[in-house]
Design a protein around this motif. Structure first.
Motif: not given
Length: 184
Positions: A15-18, A23-25, A59-61
């Motif tokens: 989901k984050c990649k999309d 979804a990141f939290g 940086k992760i995001w």
């Protein structure tokens, strides 16, 4: 971290990649405590660890699309946190001493037990400050990220035997110091 629901983690990463920011939290919450604990101990400063944590999250995001699903997600994010902290060290933003965060001591309801826990943590803090930077780094990565020694070797760009040696010396030194203090 052994209890991480891998299916949930995989779904949240997808989901984050999309581009699903919601979804990141939940994805980060899986590792939040261990990641922050690692940064606070590495930075020796809660306020700075909070800044490093936020920088790591950014940086992760920003890099989530570069994450390779063939590798452990936890290793990937701890690598980002490690590199973020090392960059700060190189820029003379932080000292590389260790601080065990005594403000987070959980109370057991038994004041005597709490005092003993506090004293033991202080002795461990003292023992850890006597490690070399490399020993401390390997020890912290192993204890707080559950990374394998092979993963730590790759992260620190050290041969596996060197990483194992750093951990061995760190554990021996800590045990010696704690025995001298009659903790163990």
């Amino acid at each position: 971290m052994d209890s991480v629901d891998k299916n949930l983690e995989i779904k949240l990463i997808a989901k984050c990649k999309d581009g699903d920011k919601s979804a990141f939290g939940p994805l980060i919450n899986i590792y939040r405590k261990q990641l922050f604990s690692y940064l606070i101990r590495l930075s020796n400063n809660k306020s700075l660890a909070e800044d490093l944590f936020q920088e790591t999250l950014i940086k992760i995001w920003k890099g989530i699309n570069k994450y390779n699903e063939q590798k452990k997600f936890s290793s990937w994010i701890f690598t980002i946190a490690h590199n973020t902290a090392i960059d700060a060290i190189r820029k003379n933003k932080i000292m590389t001493t260790l601080l065990y965060n005594n403000t987070n001591i959980s109370t057991s309801g038994n004041p005597l037990a709490d005092i003993e826990i506090s004293e033991n943590k202080k002795m461990i803090e003292t023992a850890l400050t006597q490690l070399t930077d490399k020993q401390k780094n390997v020890f912290l990565l192993r204890m707080h990220s559950n990374m394998t020694f092979k993963e730590i070797a790759k992260l620190t760009e050290e041969p596996l035997n060197t990483v194992l040696s750093h951990m061995n010396y760190a554990v021996k030194k800590i045990k010696t110091i704690l025995k001298e203090q009659n903790v163990i």
